[in-house]
Each structure stands twice: as structure tokens, then as C-alpha cells.
Design a protein around this motif. Structure first.
Motif, short mmCIF file in Angstrom:
data_model
loop_
_atom_site.label_atom_id
_atom_site.label_comp_id
_atom_site.label_asym_id
_atom_site.label_seq_id
_atom_site.Cartn_x
_atom_site.Cartn_y
_atom_site.Cartn_z
N GLU A 191 -6.43 -2.30 -0.09
CA GLU A 191 -5.57 -3.08 -0.99
C GLU A 191 -4.85 -4.22 -0.29
O GLU A 191 -4.33 -5.12 -0.94
CB GLU A 191 -4.53 -2.16 -1.64
N VAL A 192 -4.80 -4.16 1.04
CA VAL A 192 -4.13 -5.24 1.79
C VAL A 192 -5.13 -6.36 2.03
O VAL A 192 -6.19 -6.14 2.59
CB VAL A 192 -3.59 -4.73 3.14
N ARG A 193 -4.78 -7.55 1.56
CA ARG A 193 -5.70 -8.69 1.74
C ARG A 193 -5.23 -9.55 2.90
O ARG A 193 -4.04 -9.73 3.11
CB ARG A 193 -5.75 -9.52 0.47
N GLN A 195 -4.21 -10.83 6.50
CA GLN A 195 -3.35 -10.22 7.54
C GLN A 195 -4.19 -9.51 8.60
O GLN A 195 -3.89 -8.38 8.99
CB GLN A 195 -2.33 -9.25 6.92
N PRO A 217 8.61 -13.15 6.94
CA PRO A 217 9.34 -13.42 5.70
C PRO A 217 9.03 -12.35 4.64
O PRO A 217 8.07 -11.60 4.78
CB PRO A 217 8.83 -14.79 5.27
N PRO A 218 9.84 -12.27 3.60
CA PRO A 218 9.67 -11.23 2.57
C PRO A 218 8.35 -11.37 1.82
O PRO A 218 7.81 -12.47 1.68
CB PRO A 218 10.85 -11.47 1.61
N GLY A 219 7.87 -10.21 1.36
CA GLY A 219 6.74 -10.21 0.43
C GLY A 219 5.39 -10.53 1.04
O GLY A 219 4.49 -11.01 0.35
N THR A 220 5.22 -10.26 2.35
CA THR A 220 3.94 -10.63 2.96
C THR A 220 3.07 -9.41 3.26
O THR A 220 2.03 -9.53 3.87
CB THR A 220 4.18 -11.42 4.27
N GLY A 221 3.53 -8.23 2.85
CA GLY A 221 2.69 -7.04 2.99
C GLY A 221 3.10 -6.12 4.14
O GLY A 221 2.35 -5.21 4.48
N LYS A 222 4.30 -6.31 4.70
CA LYS A 222 4.72 -5.48 5.82
C LYS A 222 4.90 -4.02 5.40
O LYS A 222 4.39 -3.10 6.04
CB LYS A 222 6.02 -6.02 6.43
N THR A 223 5.65 -3.83 4.31
CA THR A 223 5.87 -2.46 3.83
C THR A 223 4.54 -1.84 3.40
O THR A 223 4.26 -0.67 3.70
CB THR A 223 6.87 -2.47 2.66
N MET A 224 3.71 -2.64 2.76
CA MET A 224 2.38 -2.19 2.35
C MET A 224 1.58 -1.66 3.54
O MET A 224 0.97 -0.58 3.47
CB MET A 224 1.62 -3.41 1.82
N GLU A 302 13.74 -2.67 7.03
CA GLU A 302 15.00 -3.37 7.31
C GLU A 302 15.63 -2.84 8.60
O GLU A 302 16.80 -2.46 8.63
CB GLU A 302 16.00 -3.22 6.15
N LYS A 343 10.30 -2.65 10.46
CA LYS A 343 10.01 -3.85 9.66
C LYS A 343 11.26 -4.68 9.59
O LYS A 343 12.34 -4.15 9.36
CB LYS A 343 9.58 -3.45 8.25
N ASN A 345 12.85 -8.88 8.69
CA ASN A 345 12.66 -10.30 8.43
C ASN A 345 13.13 -11.03 9.68
O ASN A 345 13.68 -10.43 10.59
CB ASN A 345 13.44 -10.72 7.19
N LEU A 395 -5.41 -14.04 -0.32
CA LEU A 395 -4.94 -13.10 -1.34
C LEU A 395 -5.98 -12.93 -2.45
O LEU A 395 -6.04 -11.88 -3.08
CB LEU A 395 -3.60 -13.56 -1.92
N1 LIG Z 1 -1.44 -9.18 2.21
C1 LIG Z 1 -1.26 -8.72 0.97
N2 LIG Z 1 -2.30 -8.22 0.28
C2 LIG Z 1 -2.13 -7.74 -0.96
N3 LIG Z 1 -0.96 -7.72 -1.62
C3 LIG Z 1 0.12 -8.21 -0.99
C4 LIG Z 1 0.03 -8.73 0.33
N4 LIG Z 1 1.25 -9.14 0.71
C5 LIG Z 1 2.07 -8.88 -0.32
N5 LIG Z 1 1.41 -8.33 -1.36
C6 LIG Z 1 2.00 -7.94 -2.64
O1 LIG Z 1 3.39 -8.16 -2.56
C7 LIG Z 1 4.13 -6.94 -2.72
C8 LIG Z 1 5.25 -6.90 -1.71
O2 LIG Z 1 4.72 -6.65 -0.43
P1 LIG Z 1 5.53 -5.83 0.67
O3 LIG Z 1 6.51 -4.94 0.01
O4 LIG Z 1 4.59 -5.19 1.60
O5 LIG Z 1 6.29 -7.04 1.35
P2 LIG Z 1 7.16 -7.02 2.65
O6 LIG Z 1 6.45 -7.88 3.64
O7 LIG Z 1 7.46 -5.65 3.05
O8 LIG Z 1 8.45 -7.78 2.15
P3 LIG Z 1 9.99 -7.55 2.58
O9 LIG Z 1 10.14 -8.28 3.88
O10 LIG Z 1 10.75 -8.21 1.49
O11 LIG Z 1 10.23 -6.12 2.67
C9 LIG Z 1 3.13 -5.85 -2.54
O12 LIG Z 1 3.44 -4.73 -3.33
C10 LIG Z 1 1.83 -6.48 -2.98
O13 LIG Z 1 1.68 -6.36 -4.37
#
Ligand SMILES: Nc1ncnc2c1ncn2[C@@H]1O[C@H](COP(=O)(O)OP(=O)(O)OP(=O)(O)O)[C@@H](O)[C@H]1O
Ligand SMILES: [Mg+2]
Ligand SMILES: [Zn+2]
Length: 485
Positions: A191-193, A195, A217-224, A302, A343, A345, A395
Motif C-alpha cells: 500500500e505504500v507507494r 519512498q 514533513p507531514p503526510g508522507t507515509g512515515k506512520t504508514m 512525534e 517519527k 517532523n 503516488l
Molecule cells: N507514500 C505513500 N503511499 C501511499 N499513501 C500515502 C503515502 N504517503 C502518504 N499516504 C497517504 O497519506 C496518509 C497519511 O500518511 P502518514 O500518516 O503515514 O503520514 P506521516 O508521514 O506519518 O505524517 P505525519 O508527519 O503528519 O505524522 C496515509 O494514510 C495514506 O493514505
């Protein structure tokens, strides 16, 4: 009139045998519990009396003394209720004392006589088995857990059921073993695209059990990514599974249906967690998140928001894989060998390192954020990777490799790493140069060498080459955190 029941007191991960003696004498009716019971255990008096009465059994109008031996051992919690009630019933000839003596018992009583689960059924069952007892009377929720010890559990829902069984008028219910798990569980890496670099680091972390820091930065898939690490770790051996299950048992976290923890655990405590919550402590003492993550992953989302003392307390387990908690009764030791994934930022507002955003943090705020992480803690992250914002093509691209495929490579590498390859001469020379130029601490040097070994083994190489050291060093480089350092 004297009768005995056997139960156990928890001291950390150990269950120590406790003899419950009930003594009935003529005299003014009274009920006393002696032998160092704590408050919860002292309150057993009310629950036992009420439980026996509402189970339509007879509360003996005698002077009742219950002695918990050995007296020097503190008795904590409510698991003594059931054995106390059974000893009182045996002493008043309502159940056969001789048959009771062949059993261990464990459980809390509700006021209506129902039997409730308490933590530590697995370790209690193991201790009972070591003591030569082969049956444990326990609440139904604990039965499967107790069965893991190779003892025969006697699940009882109610005090009357325990009595019926001990009188020989009812057979114990059969306990079905836990269904075997179908391999991996949890979210999949496919599911991770994109990276690619972070995925590579994740695979290295899994194969060599290296600590990983994901920054960006936020939302780049780190938690994933972090959540997908347990799914690519090698399966636990049965000994490892039992060791992990013991820890979760003592913490009272095992689900009744599937008590055996047979996959590497994933623990993600909130950043407001106290030091005791992270490394353990309190009454019992209870294992903390670091021990609950034993043989699995401890994920600190965090990272920079955690209390500094809680983070510092992780330094001991990160070094030697154990946590020792000093107690009045001596030391409690908990295993805590986990892969740490942090993890963060790059700044509190998250704007740093993101081409699509601007950082609005003041220098003071940035410095405070950075100060949360000591050098000593950062030094323990073997793999530091930036997880940048993925481009739209990535993505929308094809899904990544599935966890099952990565796990196969990891399992093969983990086996070969039991006998790690040694550094070739050029590799050793490169590492020596890096000690001065990076610079690297002594610990840092050893950690880079270990990561290089993992890289070599994954590459199928019999020795560590300079290119393997170079890749390992690339995950240590301060520039990896970009604008951070
Ligand atoms: N590389 C990726 N491949 C697929 N989906 C992604 C990817 N990066 C982000 N997403 C989508 O964005 C959502 C947020 O990603 P995630 O929680 O992993 O971000 P994060 O890097 O942990 O952000 P934060 O720093 O805010 O915690 C995921 O649930 C997914 O739907
Ligand atoms: Mg996240
Ligand atoms: Zn910022």
C-alpha cells in the motif's frame, strides 16, 4: 478445621507459590486475612463472604483466619479471592479438601460469586506446573492462556461451578486450543507507494533489528511505513512467542480467544506517556510499553513531543535489551528487546523540508524542539531517513512490493546474520576514516558496522565490502536530516 489451597503471587514476570490456609475455630464469628495482603487483597474479605453467600453456599459462623504464606511476600491484587473462598469452603467441609489440594486456583470474585479474570494466568499456570500440580481452576477467560503452560485448565464461571467440579459431580469444560494464525497480519507494504529509500531502510531495520528514525514533513507515509514493520519481521519462535505472551499476560492484555502472541508486537504509546508507562513500574510492577514491544516494534510517533525523562529511560533497554525496576522485594527484570522506530517532523509546524509549505517556527521554538532529543538518544538510531513528499507520479504508480515477499528476504538474512560477515580491508579503512570525518562515537562505529553487515548479507555477500559501509554511513550522515541539523 484447616484446609489449604494453592495460588500464586506475581513479582514482575515471576509467579511465586502462595499457600492459602483457612483455619476455622469456635468463638465469636470473625474473618481475618493475614500474611501481608495489600489493600485489594484485604478487600477479598467482602467479596469472598458475599460470593459464598450468594452462591447458596454456607458462610461458616466461626472465627475464620486465612493465612497467606509465605508471610514475607507481599500479596497484591484480587486474584486470591477464588483460592481463599475455596479454602474456606474446604475447611467447613463443603468441598473435599484432599481434592482441592491437587489444584491451583486463581481468580477474582464478583459479589454474586461470578469468577473474573486477573492478570498473569500464564505465569501462574507455569508455576503451578513446576510445583507438580496439573490443574488450574480459573475463570473461562483465562483458560486458553493457562493451557499454553501445558496444564489442564478448569474453567469456572461461578463459584458454584468450582464447587460442583471439586465435589466430582461435574466434569471440567473442554478448552479448545487457539487456532493457528494464518501467517502475517496487519497492513501490507504494497500500500505504500514510492519512498524507495525509506522502504529500503525498513527492510534493513527488520533484517538486522536496527533502530530507525523517519523524519520529514507531514503526510508522507512515515506512520504508514512504521506500522508495516512488524509484518516483515521474521515469525516468532515458540519460545519467543511464549516469552512475549508472558509479558502481555502479566500486563493483563491478552484477549481470551487468542492469548498466544505469535506475531511480533507493535506498540505505539502516545507522546504524553509517563516514564513508568514506557519502561514499567507501579504496583506489581507492571511491564511498560518497551517490554510489551519485546521481540517487536516500539513506535514513537512525534518523537520530539515525548517527555525527555521517558525517552532517556529507554537508553538502558536499547543498550542491553532489559529493564530492571528496583523494588522493596528486590529487583524485577523485564526483557525489552525491540526495534525502535521514531517519527518526527523537521520542525514543530511541519513546514520544514516541504517544498509545498513554509516553516513558520521561531528559532527558539525550533531549538526547543531539537533539544528534546539528546545526542545520546539520536546516537542509538542506526538508520535515519528523510521521507520527502512523494511526487504525484509515484503516488499514482504501481503498488510496491508486498510484505510477504520482503519478509522472505528478511527471514533468510536474519538467519545468516547469526554469524555476521566480517569487514573487508577496504571496508574497515572506510569506516576508520568516517570516525573522524563524521564524526562517529565508538557506539556509532559499532552500529555502522552492524548495519553494513546487514546490507552485505541482504546483498548475498560473504564479507562486508566498502560499498556496504558507504550505504550504512549514508543513514548516519547528519545531512540526512537536512535543515534539521
Ligand atoms: N507514500 C505513500 N503511499 C501511499 N499513501 C500515502 C503515502 N504517503 C502518504 N499516504 C497517504 O497519506 C496518509 C497519511 O500518511 P502518514 O500518516 O503515514 O503520514 P506521516 O508521514 O506519518 O505524517 P505525519 O508527519 O503528519 O505524522 C496515509 O494514510 C495514506 O493514505
Ligand atoms: Mg503520522
Ligand atoms: Zn516549522
Amino acid at each position: 478445621m484447616l484446609a489449604r489451597a494453592t495460588t500464586h503471587a506475581l513479582v514482575g514476570l515471576e509467579a511465586r507459590p502462595v499457600e492459602v490456609e483457612a483455619h476455622l475455630q469456635r468463638g465469636v464469628p470473625a474473618f481475618a486475612i493475614v500474611g501481608l495482603p495489600d489493600k485489594a487483597c484485604q478487600e477479598a474479605k467482602e467479596r469472598v463472604r458475599s460470593g459464598i453467600t450468594s452462591a447458596e453456599l454456607e458462610w461458616p459462623l466461626r472465627r475464620i483466619t486465612v493465612n497467606l504464606a509465605p508471610a514475607g511476600l507481599r500479596k497484591e491484587g484480587s486474584g486470591f479471592d477464588l483460592p481463599i473462598a475455596l479454602a474456606v469452603l474446604a475447611a467447613s467441609h463443603q468441598i473435599p479438601a484432599a481434592r482441592l489440594a491437587l489444584h491451583a486456583a486463581l481468580g477474582e470474585l464478583a459479589l454474586d460469586g461470578r469468577v473474573r479474570p486477573v492478570p498473569g494466568a500464564l505465569v501462574a499456570a507455569e508455576a503451578a506446573r513446576r510445583a507438580g500440580l496439573d490443574r488450574l481452576i480459573c475463570p473461562p477467560e483465562s483458560a486458553r492462556e493457562a493451557a499454553l503452560a501445558g496444564i489442564e485448565p478448569v474453567p469456572v464461571e461461578h463459584l458454584t461451578e468450582a464447587c460442583a467440579y471439586l465435589r466430582g459431580v461435574a466434569e471440567p469444560r473442554t478448552v479448545e486450543p487457539q487456532p493457528t494464525s494464518n501467517g502475517s497480519s496487519g497492513p501490507d507494504l504494497s500500500e505504500v507507494r514510492g519512498q524507495e529509500r525509506a522502504r529500503r531502510a525498513l527492510e534493513l531495520a527488520a533484517a538486522g533489528r536496527h533502530n530507525l528514525l523517519l523524519a520529514g514533513p507531514p503526510g508522507t507515509g512515515k506512520t504508514m511505513l512504521a506500522r508495516r514493520l512488524p509484518g516483515i519481521l521474521p515469525a516468532l519462535t515458540i519460545e519467543q512467542a511464549l516469552e512475549v505472551t508472558r509479558i502481555h499476560s502479566v500486563a493483563g492484555l491478552l484477549p481470551a480467544g487468542r492469548p498466544l502472541v505469535d506475531r511480533p508486537p507493535f506498540r505505539a504509546p502516545h507522546h504524553t506517556a509517563s516514564t513508568a508507562a514506557i519502561v514499567g513500574g507501579g504496583i506489581g510492577p507492571r511491564p511498560g510499553e518497551a517490554s510489551l514491544a519485546h521481540q517487536g516494534v516500539l513506535f514513537l510517533d512525534e518523537l520530539a513531543e515525548f517527555y525527555r525523562p521517558a525517552l532517556e529511560a529507554l537508553r538502558q533497554p536499547l543498550e542491553d535489551g532489559t529493564i530492571s525496576i528496583a523494588r522493596v522485594q528486590g529487583q524485577a527484570l523485564f526483557p525489552a528487546r525491540f526495534v525502535l522506530v521514531g517519527k518526527m517532523n523537521l520542525c514543530p509546524c511541519g513546514g520544514r523540508g516541504d517544498p509545498a509549505a513554509e516553516c513558520s517556527c521561531s528559532p527558539q521554538r525550533l531549538a526547543a524542539y531539537r533539544d528534546k532529543l539528546s545526542r545520546a538518544l539520536l546516537d542509538r538510531f542506526d538508520l535515519v531517513v528523510q521521507v520527502p513528499r512523494a511526487r504525484a507520479v509515484e503516488l499514482n504508480g504501481s503498488p510496491g512490493e508486498a510484505s510477504a515477499i520482503v519478509r522472505e528476504r528478511v527471514e533468510a538474512a536474519a538467519v545468516r546474520l547469526r554469524d555476521p560477515p566480517s569487514l573487508s580491508e577496504p571496508a574497515a579503512a572506510l569506516l576508520t576514516r568516517a570516525v573522524d570525518s563524521l564524526p562517529l562515537s565508538g557506539r556509532g562505529r559499532a552500529r555502522v558496522a552492524r548495519v553494513a553487515g546487514t546490507i552485505a548479507v541482504l546483498a548475498g555477500s560473504g564479507a562486508v565490502a566498502a560499498e556496504h559501509v558507504a550505504e550504512a554511513l549514508s543513514y548516519r550522515s547528519p545531512t540526512e536530516l537536512g535543515p534539521w541539523t
